[in-house]
Design an enzyme around this catalytic site. Structure first.
Site, PDB file in Angstrom:
ATOM      1  N   ARG A 171      13.783   1.558   0.110  1.00 26.78           N
ATOM      2  CA  ARG A 171      15.091   1.980  -0.408  1.00 26.78           C
ATOM      3  C   ARG A 171      14.942   3.321  -1.103  1.00 26.78           C
ATOM      4  O   ARG A 171      13.837   3.830  -1.256  1.00 26.78           O
ATOM      5  CB  ARG A 171      15.601   0.949  -1.420  1.00 26.78           C
ATOM      6  CG  ARG A 171      14.587   0.691  -2.539  1.00 26.78           C
ATOM      7  CD  ARG A 171      15.131  -0.166  -3.657  1.00 26.78           C
ATOM      8  NE  ARG A 171      14.088  -0.699  -4.524  1.00 26.78           N
ATOM      9  CZ  ARG A 171      13.460  -0.036  -5.470  1.00 26.78           C
ATOM     10  NH1 ARG A 171      13.752   1.249  -5.676  1.00 26.78           N
ATOM     11  NH2 ARG A 171      12.534  -0.603  -6.222  1.00 26.78           N
TER      12      ARG A 171
ATOM     13  N   TYR B 142      -7.545  -6.496 -10.719  1.00 29.48           N
ATOM     14  CA  TYR B 142      -6.776  -5.697 -11.667  1.00 29.48           C
ATOM     15  C   TYR B 142      -7.507  -4.384 -11.923  1.00 29.48           C
ATOM     16  O   TYR B 142      -8.634  -4.362 -12.414  1.00 29.48           O
ATOM     17  CB  TYR B 142      -6.569  -6.450 -12.967  1.00 29.48           C
ATOM     18  CG  TYR B 142      -5.854  -5.643 -14.021  1.00 29.48           C
ATOM     19  CD1 TYR B 142      -4.580  -5.132 -13.781  1.00 29.48           C
ATOM     20  CD2 TYR B 142      -6.450  -5.374 -15.256  1.00 29.48           C
ATOM     21  CE1 TYR B 142      -3.919  -4.388 -14.747  1.00 29.48           C
ATOM     22  CE2 TYR B 142      -5.792  -4.630 -16.220  1.00 29.48           C
ATOM     23  CZ  TYR B 142      -4.522  -4.130 -15.958  1.00 29.48           C
ATOM     24  OH  TYR B 142      -3.868  -3.391 -16.906  1.00 29.48           O
TER      25      TYR B 142
ATOM     26  N   ARG C 235      14.473   8.385 -18.342  1.00 29.32           N
ATOM     27  CA  ARG C 235      15.497   7.347 -18.233  1.00 29.32           C
ATOM     28  C   ARG C 235      16.041   7.037 -19.628  1.00 29.32           C
ATOM     29  O   ARG C 235      15.281   6.680 -20.530  1.00 29.32           O
ATOM     30  CB  ARG C 235      14.913   6.076 -17.623  1.00 29.32           C
ATOM     31  CG  ARG C 235      14.350   6.250 -16.237  1.00 29.32           C
ATOM     32  CD  ARG C 235      14.032   4.899 -15.625  1.00 29.32           C
ATOM     33  NE  ARG C 235      13.315   5.040 -14.361  1.00 29.32           N
ATOM     34  CZ  ARG C 235      13.131   4.055 -13.494  1.00 29.32           C
ATOM     35  NH1 ARG C 235      13.605   2.844 -13.770  1.00 29.32           N
ATOM     36  NH2 ARG C 235      12.469   4.242 -12.375  1.00 29.32           N
TER      37      ARG C 235
ATOM     38  N   GLU D 169      -4.747  -9.669  -6.500  1.00 31.27           N
ATOM     39  CA  GLU D 169      -5.489  -8.430  -6.382  1.00 31.27           C
ATOM     40  C   GLU D 169      -6.420  -8.262  -7.581  1.00 31.27           C
ATOM     41  O   GLU D 169      -6.145  -8.785  -8.665  1.00 31.27           O
ATOM     42  CB  GLU D 169      -4.545  -7.224  -6.336  1.00 31.27           C
ATOM     43  CG  GLU D 169      -3.745  -7.102  -5.070  1.00 31.27           C
ATOM     44  CD  GLU D 169      -2.811  -5.904  -5.089  1.00 31.27           C
ATOM     45  OE1 GLU D 169      -2.364  -5.508  -4.004  1.00 31.27           O
ATOM     46  OE2 GLU D 169      -2.534  -5.365  -6.177  1.00 31.27           O
TER      47      GLU D 169
ATOM     48  N   LYS E 195       4.726  -8.732   0.401  1.00 30.17           N
ATOM     49  CA  LYS E 195       3.642  -7.896  -0.098  1.00 30.17           C
ATOM     50  C   LYS E 195       2.295  -8.278   0.492  1.00 30.17           C
ATOM     51  O   LYS E 195       1.436  -7.424   0.731  1.00 30.17           O
ATOM     52  CB  LYS E 195       3.587  -7.977  -1.630  1.00 30.17           C
ATOM     53  CG  LYS E 195       4.902  -7.639  -2.347  1.00 30.17           C
ATOM     54  CD  LYS E 195       5.308  -6.187  -2.163  1.00 30.17           C
ATOM     55  CE  LYS E 195       6.415  -5.755  -3.123  1.00 30.17           C
ATOM     56  NZ  LYS E 195       7.674  -6.455  -2.967  1.00 30.17           N
TER      57      LYS E 195
END
Length: 455
Positions: free
Chosen positions: A292, A202, A338, A200, A116
């Site tokens: 993916r 926030y 979901r 990073e 990352k």
């Protein structure tokens, strides 16, 4: 085309891949753990091989056994689905060495975007906006303090090799930094074998937007619109939709162009997603790339009429994309809920057990992705997601109405589940108006659970 594909996954995504292969007249090999011997993907594949015991490390993460199964069944290719080994550069590399086609990007691409911190550096060079933060890996607490001095609190500490919310800590003030940094690093080391961290700023109350990417080996890269994944709990998505509500066409166009730039920065091949967050001032920032297929890919398929799994297979075989960016026309609105085996009233505790009664909805505009059936035993070993319900409508209001109807028809008895919770979310004013951020569930949980459909 490939003669035979081994599906290196389980559950609904394994079944989804097998269905696409059947429609393409490709033979399939299912792998399964001892616990999954009665799973539908095992029964629906042309061949099935047990590769180990129940724990993922002994089966679905066991590279040696999976490769042996592929070689033993003379499979031409392996589709990893999502999760497990889908973003493992090591696994993709071994497939390459064994001359078995990995249906996804190359190991080099996975390695580049899987780090990352390095991905951030590449995006900066490509002209894609990123969240203010560290220039690379933060090696220690001293380095963390140096970064914070430049960007200020609050910050979010993230694992370089992270995912699924693991190895991630939110820090509001200096007193919390030491413990957060050390525990996040240890968690990442345990989960991913890499304790490297980056930092990073926030972004408070953001929206989470991802763009679906397809790229072939000839350098053609397109995006197929965005998905809004903002409705989530503890960094786990619950409801996804396409297109994103309340996004202007101008904003969509700019973000789409940045998504293409991001993919071109690594000459990306196959399916992937470019992940952004949008702050309260409507500024967007790249946060990561998923190399993916995504859990929520069906919502893109519903609005685009493009079969992403088939496209993955065609690209992996070496075919050229048969459409350009101008050819892609999105229509209507799609939503995915979901369905998880969990108890929302007990802090969403996962619920294993036997499904005693099952009815899944149907009708116009409803799509089901699931591998459960009446009598199926939900194992305690794997992810708690048991089904995805996807609806499509001419507009967002119709897609929501169909989803409400579909969820109200759904019956899953014998185990705790989140169907009622999903319905409650749909009835909130925030969801109906599309005005919510990634913190919505956490900050309104008591209301959602306590008063149902009335905020």
């Amino acid at each position: 085309m490939f003669n035979k594909i081994l599906v290196a996954n389980r559950g609904e995504i394994a079944l989804r891949i097998i269905r696409a292969c059947k429609e393409m007249d490709i033979q399939t090999v299912a792998i399964y753990s001892q616990m999954d011997k009665d799973s539908l993907h095992v029964n629906f594949a042309d061949e099935a091989i047990c590769i180990g015991k129940a724990l993922p490390k002994d089966s679905y993460l066991n590279i040696e056994n999976i490769i042996s199964a592929a070689i033993g069944t003379k499979a031409d290719a392996i589709h990893p689905g999502f999760g497990f080994l889908s973003e493992s550069a090591k696994f993709a590399g071994i497939c390459e060495d064994c001359q078995i086609k990995f249906i996804g990007p190359t190991s080099r691409m996975i390695r580049k975007m899987g780090d990352k911190a390095k991905a951030r550096e590449m995006m900066v060079k490509a002209g894609v906006p990123v969240v203010p933060g560290s220039d690379g890996v933060v090696k220690d607490l001293r380095g963390a303090r140096h970064v914070v001095k430049k960007i200020g609190y609050p910050i979010i500490i993230k694992a370089v090799a992270g995912g699924g919310g693991r190895g991630m800590r939110l820090v509001w003030e200096e007193a919390e930094l030491k413990n957060a940094f050390l525990t996040a690093s240890q968690e990442a080391l345990t989960a991913f074998g890499d304790g490297s961290m980056y930092i990073e700023k926030y972004i408070q109350t953001p929206r989470h937007i991802e763009f679906q990417i397809l790229g072939d080996k000839f350098g053609n890269i397109v995006h197929i619109g965005e998905r809004d994944c903002t409705m989530q709990r503890r960094h786990q998505k619950l409801i996804e939709e396409s297109p994103s509500p309340n996004m202007s066409e101008e904003k969509r166009k700019i973000m789409g162009e940045h998504a293409i730039l991001a993919a071109k920065a690594v000459s990306y091949e196959n399916a992937g997603t470019i992940e952004f967050i949008i702050d309260k001032d409507n500024n967007h920032y790249f946060i990561e790339m998923n190399t993916r297929i995504q859990v929520e890919h069906p919502v893109t398929e519903m609005v685009s009429n493009i079969d992403l799994i088939k496209e993955q297979i065609k690209i992996a075989f070496g075919e050229k994309l048969k459409f350009t960016q101008d050819d892609i026309k999105l229509r209507g609105h799609a939503i995915e809920c979901r369905i998880n085996a969990e108890n929302p009233l007990l802090n969403f505790r996962p619920a294993a057990g036997k499904i005693t009664e099952l009815y899944l909805p149907g009708g116009r505009g409803v799509r089901i992705e699931s591998s459960i059936y009446a009598g199926y035993v939900i194992p305690p070993t794997y992810d708690s997601m048991i089904a995805k319900i996807i609806t499509w409508g001419e507009d967002r209001q119709e897609a929501i109405a169909i989803m409400k109807r579909a969820l109200s028809e759904t019956v899953v008895e014998g185990i705790s589940n989140n169907i009622e919770f999903q319905l409650d979310l749909l009835y909130t004013t925030a969801f109906e108006t599309g005005k919510f951020d990634t913190t919505y569930i956490e900050t309104n949980l008591d209301q959602i659970l306590g008063v149902g459909g009335d905020e």
